[in-house]
Write a protein that holds these residues in place. Sequence first.
Motif, PDB file in Angstrom:
ATOM      1  N   VAL A 257       0.840  -1.208   0.000  1.00 53.92           N
ATOM      2  CA  VAL A 257       0.000   0.000   0.000  1.00 53.92           C
ATOM      3  C   VAL A 257       0.874   1.257   0.000  1.00 53.92           C
ATOM      4  O   VAL A 257       0.657   2.185  -0.788  1.00 53.92           O
ATOM      5  CB  VAL A 257      -0.961  -0.016   1.209  1.00 53.92           C
ATOM      6  CG1 VAL A 257      -1.752   1.282   1.286  1.00 53.92           C
ATOM      7  CG2 VAL A 257      -1.916  -1.214   1.101  1.00 53.92           C
ATOM      8  N   GLY A 258       1.898   1.241   0.837  1.00 55.64           N
ATOM      9  CA  GLY A 258       2.812   2.377   0.868  1.00 55.64           C
ATOM     10  C   GLY A 258       3.519   2.560  -0.465  1.00 55.64           C
ATOM     11  O   GLY A 258       3.670   3.683  -0.963  1.00 55.64           O
ATOM     12  N   GLY A 259       3.925   1.431  -1.058  1.00 56.73           N
ATOM     13  CA  GLY A 259       4.610   1.486  -2.351  1.00 56.73           C
ATOM     14  C   GLY A 259       3.723   2.043  -3.449  1.00 56.73           C
ATOM     15  O   GLY A 259       4.156   2.841  -4.278  1.00 56.73           O
ATOM     16  N   MET A 260       2.455   1.601  -3.433  1.00 57.27           N
ATOM     17  CA  MET A 260       1.488   2.118  -4.416  1.00 57.27           C
ATOM     18  C   MET A 260       1.335   3.628  -4.299  1.00 57.27           C
ATOM     19  O   MET A 260       1.340   4.351  -5.290  1.00 57.27           O
ATOM     20  CB  MET A 260       0.092   1.515  -4.142  1.00 57.27           C
ATOM     21  CG  MET A 260      -0.170   0.152  -4.677  1.00 57.27           C
ATOM     22  SD  MET A 260      -1.744  -0.457  -3.989  1.00 57.27           S
ATOM     23  CE  MET A 260      -2.928   0.670  -4.736  1.00 57.27           C
ATOM     24  N   ALA A 261       1.189   4.054  -3.054  1.00 57.18           N
ATOM     25  CA  ALA A 261       0.977   5.490  -2.808  1.00 57.18           C
ATOM     26  C   ALA A 261       2.190   6.291  -3.275  1.00 57.18           C
ATOM     27  O   ALA A 261       2.052   7.335  -3.918  1.00 57.18           O
ATOM     28  CB  ALA A 261       0.706   5.721  -1.329  1.00 57.18           C
ATOM     29  N   ALA A 262       3.373   5.743  -2.976  1.00 55.63           N
ATOM     30  CA  ALA A 262       4.598   6.442  -3.366  1.00 55.63           C
ATOM     31  C   ALA A 262       4.691   6.551  -4.888  1.00 55.63           C
ATOM     32  O   ALA A 262       5.058   7.595  -5.428  1.00 55.63           O
ATOM     33  CB  ALA A 262       5.813   5.702  -2.811  1.00 55.63           C
ATOM     34  N   LEU A 263       4.337   5.466  -5.572  1.00 63.87           N
ATOM     35  CA  LEU A 263       4.397   5.487  -7.032  1.00 63.87           C
ATOM     36  C   LEU A 263       3.369   6.461  -7.600  1.00 63.87           C
ATOM     37  O   LEU A 263       3.629   7.169  -8.580  1.00 63.87           O
ATOM     38  CB  LEU A 263       4.159   4.071  -7.593  1.00 63.87           C
ATOM     39  CG  LEU A 263       5.334   3.109  -7.459  1.00 63.87           C
ATOM     40  CD1 LEU A 263       4.913   1.691  -7.801  1.00 63.87           C
ATOM     41  CD2 LEU A 263       6.488   3.545  -8.368  1.00 63.87           C
ATOM     42  N   ALA A 264       2.169   6.489  -6.972  1.00 64.97           N
ATOM     43  CA  ALA A 264       1.123   7.407  -7.438  1.00 64.97           C
ATOM     44  C   ALA A 264       1.605   8.846  -7.291  1.00 64.97           C
ATOM     45  O   ALA A 264       1.409   9.687  -8.171  1.00 64.97           O
ATOM     46  CB  ALA A 264      -0.165   7.185  -6.647  1.00 64.97           C
ATOM     47  N   GLN A 265       2.257   9.121  -6.180  1.00 66.87           N
ATOM     48  CA  GLN A 265       2.782  10.462  -5.911  1.00 66.87           C
ATOM     49  C   GLN A 265       3.876  10.858  -6.891  1.00 66.87           C
ATOM     50  O   GLN A 265       3.989  12.002  -7.282  1.00 66.87           O
ATOM     51  CB  GLN A 265       3.370  10.477  -4.499  1.00 66.87           C
ATOM     52  CG  GLN A 265       2.327  10.529  -3.407  1.00 66.87           C
ATOM     53  CD  GLN A 265       2.451  11.796  -2.596  1.00 66.87           C
ATOM     54  OE1 GLN A 265       3.537  12.111  -2.136  1.00 66.87           O
ATOM     55  NE2 GLN A 265       1.356  12.519  -2.467  1.00 66.87           N
ATOM     56  N   SER A 266       4.679   9.849  -7.259  1.00 70.51           N
ATOM     57  CA  SER A 266       5.840  10.146  -8.094  1.00 70.51           C
ATOM     58  C   SER A 266       5.433  10.588  -9.492  1.00 70.51           C
ATOM     59  O   SER A 266       6.235  11.155 -10.231  1.00 70.51           O
ATOM     60  CB  SER A 266       6.728   8.909  -8.204  1.00 70.51           C
ATOM     61  OG  SER A 266       6.117   7.966  -9.081  1.00 70.51           O
ATOM     62  N   GLY A 267       4.157  10.309  -9.848  1.00 68.78           N
ATOM     63  CA  GLY A 267       3.668  10.730 -11.162  1.00 68.78           C
ATOM     64  C   GLY A 267       4.362  10.011 -12.300  1.00 68.78           C
ATOM     65  O   GLY A 267       4.505  10.510 -13.406  1.00 68.78           O
ATOM     66  N   ARG A 268       4.824   8.811 -12.005  1.00 72.78           N
ATOM     67  CA  ARG A 268       5.527   8.036 -13.029  1.00 72.78           C
ATOM     68  C   ARG A 268       4.633   7.767 -14.246  1.00 72.78           C
ATOM     69  O   ARG A 268       3.467   7.447 -14.112  1.00 72.78           O
ATOM     70  CB  ARG A 268       5.961   6.704 -12.385  1.00 72.78           C
ATOM     71  CG  ARG A 268       6.811   5.868 -13.289  1.00 72.78           C
ATOM     72  CD  ARG A 268       7.611   4.890 -12.476  1.00 72.78           C
ATOM     73  NE  ARG A 268       7.952   3.735 -13.300  1.00 72.78           N
ATOM     74  CZ  ARG A 268       8.467   2.622 -12.821  1.00 72.78           C
ATOM     75  NH1 ARG A 268       8.669   2.492 -11.528  1.00 72.78           N
ATOM     76  NH2 ARG A 268       8.759   1.623 -13.617  1.00 72.78           N
TER      77      ARG A 268
END
Lengths: 497, 481
Positions: A257-268
């Motif tokens: 969940v944390g990883g998903m959120a981080a990736l979403a934030q990164s705007g990749r």
Amino acid sequence: MSEELCYSTISELSGRLGRGELSAVELMRAVIARTKEVDGRVGAFNSFDEGDALAQALASDGRRAKARAAGADGRGRHLEGIPVGIKDVISVAGQPLTASSRMLENFVSPYDATVIRKLKEAGATCWGRLNLDEFAMGSSTENSAFRATSNPWDLERVPGGSSGGSAAAVAAGEAVAALGSDTGGSIRQPAALCNVVGLKPTYGRVSRYGLIAFASSLDQIGAFARSVEDAALVLGAIAGHDCRDSTSVRKDVPDYVGGMAALAQSGRRWRLGIPKEYFGGGLDPEVGAAVQAAIDEYRGLGCEVREVSLPHTKYAIGTYYIIATAECSSNLARYDGVRYGSRSKDATDALDIYFKSRAEGFGPEVKRRIILGTYVLSSGYYDAYYLRAQKVRTLIRRDFLEAFTQVDAILTPTSPTPAFRKGEKSADPLAMYLSDIYTIGVNLAGLPGISIPCGFTRGGLPIGLQAIGQPFKETELLAIAGAYEGRTDWRTRRPRL
Amino acid sequence: MTYEAVIGLEVHVQVKTRSKMFSRVAAGYGHPENTLTDPVVLALPGTLPVMNKEALDKVIKAGLLLGCEIAPECKWDRKNYFYPDSPKNYQISQYDQPLCRGGFVEIELPGPARNVMGEHKRISLTRIHLEEDVGKLNHAEAVSLVDFNRAGTPLMEIVSEPVIRSADEAFAYLTALKTIMVYGGISDCDMEKGQLRCDANISIRPAGATALGTKVELKNLNSFSFVRDGIALEVSRQVAVVQAGGTVVQETRDYDGQTGESKSLRTKEMAHDYRYFPDPDLMPVQVGEEWKSAVRAGCPELPFDKQRRFQKEYGVPYTITSVLVPDRELSDFFEEAARLCGRPQAAGNWIANDLLRELGAATLGLAQSKVRPAHVAGLVRLVEEGAILSNAAKEVFVDMFRTGDPPGAVVARIGLGAQTDLGELERWCREAVAANPKSAADFKAGKESAINAFKGPVMRAAKGRADPKRVDETLRRLLAQ
């Protein structure tokens, strides 16, 4: 109120439980009430043990109270008190384990599967025994020896399979999430047909210890949930190496969940592949249109979409039915009426126990696959069938890995059609096998795959989008699925029951 | 026409491990029925096998001891067949990639006499693979019951090339194989406990021919002598069939050691199709050089190598080494005693004769013996020094065996007990000195060892029951006069 609770996500419920606005017992009572209200029509459950579920919920409330008294905030224990439905092919100590087969009709398992142990450690309530195609062989749950599960969106139709009970239970609000198993699409296809999220992890990510084996090299336990995030929470609880399963992999379990959120934030900007072989004949036009619309949505998100090729796709079904049946013919040999399970009352000697118990205990699809598998392993045929199939399997995996040099994930329809009518394909095994045409390759290649709701037909039947990820990159896969999910409201729709 | 026998043996050896081949439950023998089971052994729905590394270590050890080539990868296959003693109805085994290939067992054929070494020969091996044992059926009157205690026990199958030529060679092969397995701590090979089981493939052909005849598989060879007798019987049966103008039929025969007869179990037509395929539940395991080296470091010296060394290094005769060497603990016991006293031949004699006789009479094992290598060494030294005579030493040995007292203490105790009349001892000493004036003179001239010349006659006169220390003192006192 009760229905609201039953259709909440794990994240919502764990928040309310954590703030003390709701107790696990209240939640469990609501789910039990909902199940009693609708399951007569849906038929998702083979059985459920109300007393046991409430006892687990009570224990959860106790743990929460104790933690609170000790000053712990309970953060990170998202599954504490959450009722998770269990496919009746995963062993729970003291509960029936039938695989929806006459063969195990009266069998009670004495031990917990590793995933059950982990769910219990995470505080979840293991809830009920969910229907399936007998021994997970089928795509409609019609092969259950006990009951045909109905699709909550249209009770005349199938929920898909083999984990049809798990998909229907989550869709009908009879469980907040559920465990299923996926050998050729048995999580993703019913998830698509029932408008829920279905996640099949990478082969080896989740222990198979305690999962009744259908095809050992393809089987993987995964999650049904109301949202991508919920699926990630369940995966986080059940994943990890297990010394009781040699095929489970020694890799750390990330914070999904944390990883998903981080990736979403990164705007990749994700690179997404569309395999041309998956959009040919046999694809229902409405399903095709919905999937195209989803792909367009990804474009709108700034993702790079390109065509990829998986040239050995056309061999996937043939390859699958050789490998899966070969393994099942051996895996199901243990159901012989000698040590446990059903023994024919008419049997007179050892050989007769085998013949009659297996003749009476197995349904027609299981017998068909055992015979097929026995044939392909027979002396003189092994090289032409099993050995060749293993080689093709390698080619299919190579196709995917080659595609992944260009893209982060592959998008396809989950199922070529929406839910079909009960009985529609029962007489035609090949037509039934084609239901898994888009999902089977993922199992052969051992990859993670997820099905997420992506629309409805004009007749109101759910459509699923499949995203296929790279080995052990579930976080990326979940992030990609979550990106689309966040732009749509398909998952929040509920069937009228 | 004369015929020669062509025999290949398939020997199943249970590997001695703490837990079973693919589960954590203990392996063992003689426990109440169905107590050594768990969900994995019983093949309950959903259970999975996990490999026992200890079993793999021991099979690699067996392979190294037998000079086999060890496969770089350990791969598992399923052998599919239905039988009520098989919980999964398939057996996890190794089909096309056995863990060990090649190698040989050195055997010794019976010599021309019991005390003469026989001819040595190498029996080539085809392969050794690892698998799991099945349960045991107990047939009652109307029902059959299954005991799964044995199910899942690691089991090695050792297959020889068809190069065994006689029943005696087969017997010698099993004997040598068992010795090596026990030496390596790989198995106890107790046939009565089913830890070693043997099937024989037997055919005959005109002497000197190269083509193989039709083979018959002989089963139920439950003891080493049954193996020898069963094979001898089968060879003569085949010769009789052929000499009567018949042909040998390919079949499996059951040998009954009690009646000394065999009967047909099944013919070739009923052969199984085991539908072997790689077990998808078990990943292949790499067997690297490091692993092999670690196992090699724990490998003992092979019995026949040790026997040759004992004969060469210690000059111990075949009659003694052939008794000492087959038992690893006994041979270690011997080496320790030999090292302590520096008289290997004497030590060997005491151990091979007196110690084994006493142990046998008391039905004790070597581990329970109160006589340890130091006792034997001490006794050898006392005899060597002439402190006691050999017939007295025999008595001392029996006493040591019973009491565990050191030889000197025993001699002091029995010597004193028997020889309380100091006057008599002094008389014997005087007589001994008087009878040997030369040695008396030598001693007085400073040759210390000359005193020993008197001890023998004194001991003889005392029938060995004099305290050597007191004899020594008395002699010195008299000689000093």
